[in-house]
Write an enzyme that holds these catalytic residues in place. Structure first.
Site, mmCIF file in Angstrom:
data_model
loop_
_atom_site.group_PDB
_atom_site.id
_atom_site.type_symbol
_atom_site.label_atom_id
_atom_site.label_comp_id
_atom_site.label_asym_id
_atom_site.label_seq_id
_atom_site.Cartn_x
_atom_site.Cartn_y
_atom_site.Cartn_z
ATOM 1 N N ASP A 275 27.266 -17.840 -29.940
ATOM 2 C CA ASP A 275 26.646 -16.542 -29.678
ATOM 3 C C ASP A 275 27.700 -15.448 -29.867
ATOM 4 O O ASP A 275 28.724 -15.436 -29.182
ATOM 5 C CB ASP A 275 26.114 -16.545 -28.228
ATOM 6 C CG ASP A 275 25.306 -15.302 -27.907
ATOM 7 O OD1 ASP A 275 25.205 -14.411 -28.780
ATOM 8 O OD2 ASP A 275 24.788 -15.227 -26.779
ATOM 9 N N ASP B 295 22.436 -13.254 -34.347
ATOM 10 C CA ASP B 295 23.818 -13.496 -33.914
ATOM 11 C C ASP B 295 23.993 -14.795 -33.135
ATOM 12 O O ASP B 295 25.005 -14.993 -32.477
ATOM 13 C CB ASP B 295 24.337 -12.305 -33.105
ATOM 14 C CG ASP B 295 23.719 -12.229 -31.723
ATOM 15 O OD1 ASP B 295 22.519 -12.556 -31.604
ATOM 16 O OD2 ASP B 295 24.418 -11.877 -30.778
ATOM 17 N N GLU B 296 23.018 -15.680 -33.209
ATOM 18 C CA GLU B 296 23.130 -16.956 -32.492
ATOM 19 C C GLU B 296 22.761 -18.114 -33.420
ATOM 20 O O GLU B 296 21.801 -18.012 -34.167
ATOM 21 C CB GLU B 296 22.156 -17.002 -31.311
ATOM 22 C CG GLU B 296 22.438 -16.011 -30.213
ATOM 23 C CD GLU B 296 21.338 -16.044 -29.161
ATOM 24 O OE1 GLU B 296 20.918 -17.146 -28.766
ATOM 25 O OE2 GLU B 296 20.901 -14.959 -28.762
HETATM 26 MG MG MG Z 1 24.943 -12.226 -28.713
#
Ligand code: MG
Length: 414
Positions: free
Chosen positions: A11, A107-108
């Site tokens: 993350d 974003d993960e």
């Molecule tokens: Mg994040």
């Protein structure tokens, strides 16, 4: 004996803000936030850097609210294309460690390194640290990684320590590291569910795990069954190969014409055939699309494309065709001969669960969340709706508009 899987959830920390700081390092040392509409004080905070976070700035509040707490806050507008570009780069780096990489949001990502970690390090934790360093040196941002034997606990882990940290949750550590946590730390436990459970004095993930699964199912339906499985550490969802994820993402169709197209009737005919086939394939796959893209290649091999995000996901021919036609009127100068046309449907979802319209009653009732992809979409929808509601409230100057809740078939106001 079956070996435990080794799954990472990576993350990126304060992703949008980190990318902005990367491109404009002067932002690194001041409190900054990415805001939907920075010129407008009612614009909403989408992300903030560590300094702004320390000052109390929250995601989803308005610039006004944020500046009350942090008067020297610098706001910038989002650069979504850039975030996507970096997201691709980051996933490419993950792919060095396993072909099982599944982006979960911009974003993960999940990575299954069960079969590969020992090629790179002495322990999964050591590999996770190595990947964090790699992202730091090659991309220039920090990430947090959760390491566990299933996706749910890997995701939970990446949230426990940040920024720039690795958290391992091994099977024998569940009792100490997971069951002591409050229930809202578990994925899919939203505000409504949390309240329901807390009313019954179910406060920790451990409380959930110790409950009779059939009781939870009675209380929360299908979601209850899922949560029970998650809390007890029995999630066995796979991390697909990156190539499989990519394939499932779009359905497209293109044609190179024998004779260049030069008139609207010819182009309309071309778009019609392509749209019909895309529609057919979508329906066969039981998918709907929320983005339609049209691409053309001119007689001198110049490629142009344009896409449109639709409020309601589509799968019908007429909807796809009309969108494609609209895009084409923006793309074509009405004189350059066209050699190739393509229509592509992307951002696919399962038709059965696709979001048809903003239903403030439905979105908070996650009874049907089974697949990870759905959950992601639901979360995005929820975020979007919350932003809309905030925006409308700000515009009319009070907070009278609230999200309606629906429980047990009855409608109530939160
Ligand atoms: Mg994040």
């Amino acid at each position: 004996m079956v070996m435990d899987r080794v799954i990472f959830h990576c993350d990126c920390n304060g992703y949008y803000a980190s990318i902005e700081c990367l491109l404009n390092p002067s932002l690194k040392n001041v409190p900054m936030a990415v805001a939907g509409n920075p010129e407008n004080r009612h614009g909403i905070i989408l992300a903030k850097n560590e300094i702004a976070k320390q000052a109390g700035v929250l995601t989803a509040e308005t610039i006004n609210e944020a500046k009350r707490k942090c008067p020297n806050l610098v706001t910038v507008k989002p650069h979504h294309d850039l975030y996507k570009e970096y997201s691709t780069k980051i996933n490419q780096l993950y792919l060095n460690y396993s072909e099982h990489v599944e982006p979960f949001s911009i974003d993960e990502s999940f990575i299954d390194v069960s079969q590969t970690w020992f090629n790179f390090a002495n322990s999964p934790k050591e590999l996770a640290d190595q990947i964090r360093e790699k992202i730091k040196t090659e991309i220039g941002i920090t990430i947090s990684i959760g390491v566990s034997y299933n996706k749910v606990f890997a995701k939970l882990g990446s949230d426990l320590k940040k920024p720039d940290a690795t958290t391992v949750i091994a099977k024998h550590e569940i009792k100490d590291k997971v069951w002591t946590l409050p229930i809202n730390r578990l994925i899919y436990v939203g505000k409504v569910t949390e309240k329901k459970l807390r009313n019954l004095n179910i406060n920790t993930i451990g409380d959930l795990a110790r409950l009779e699964p059939s009781f939870l199912e009675q209380l929360l339906g299908k979601q209850g069954k899922t949560l029970s499985i998650y809390a007890r550490g029995l999630d066995d969802a796979k991390v697909p190969k990156f190539t499989e994820v990519e394939e499932a993402k779009s359905i497209g169709n293109g044609t190179t014409f024998e004779k260049d197209l030069t008139t609207w009737p010819e182009i309309k005919k071309g778009l019609k055939d392509l749209s019909a086939e895309v529609s057919q394939r979508l329906q066969t796959a039981a998918k709907t699309a929320s983005v339609i893209q049209v691409q053309l290649k001119t007689f001198d091999f110049q490629v142009r494309s344009r896409q449109m995000t639709l409020f309601n996901p589509v799968e019908e021919f007429i909807e796809i065709y009309q969108t494609a036609l609209k895009l084409m009127t923006e793309l074509w100068d009405e004189k350059t001969p066209i050699r190739l046309l393509a229509v592509t449907a992307t951002n696919l979802q399962d038709t059965a669960t696709a979001y048809r319209q903003i239903s403030m009653l439905e979105w908070q009732n996650p009874a049907q969340q089974n697949s990870w992809k759905e959950a992601k979409n639901k979360q995005e929808q929820a975020d979007k709706i919350q932003q809309l509601v905030n925006q409308i409230n700000q515009d009319i100057g009070d907070s009278s508009l609230q999200l309606g809740l629906k429980e047990n078939g009855k409608q109530s106001q939160s």
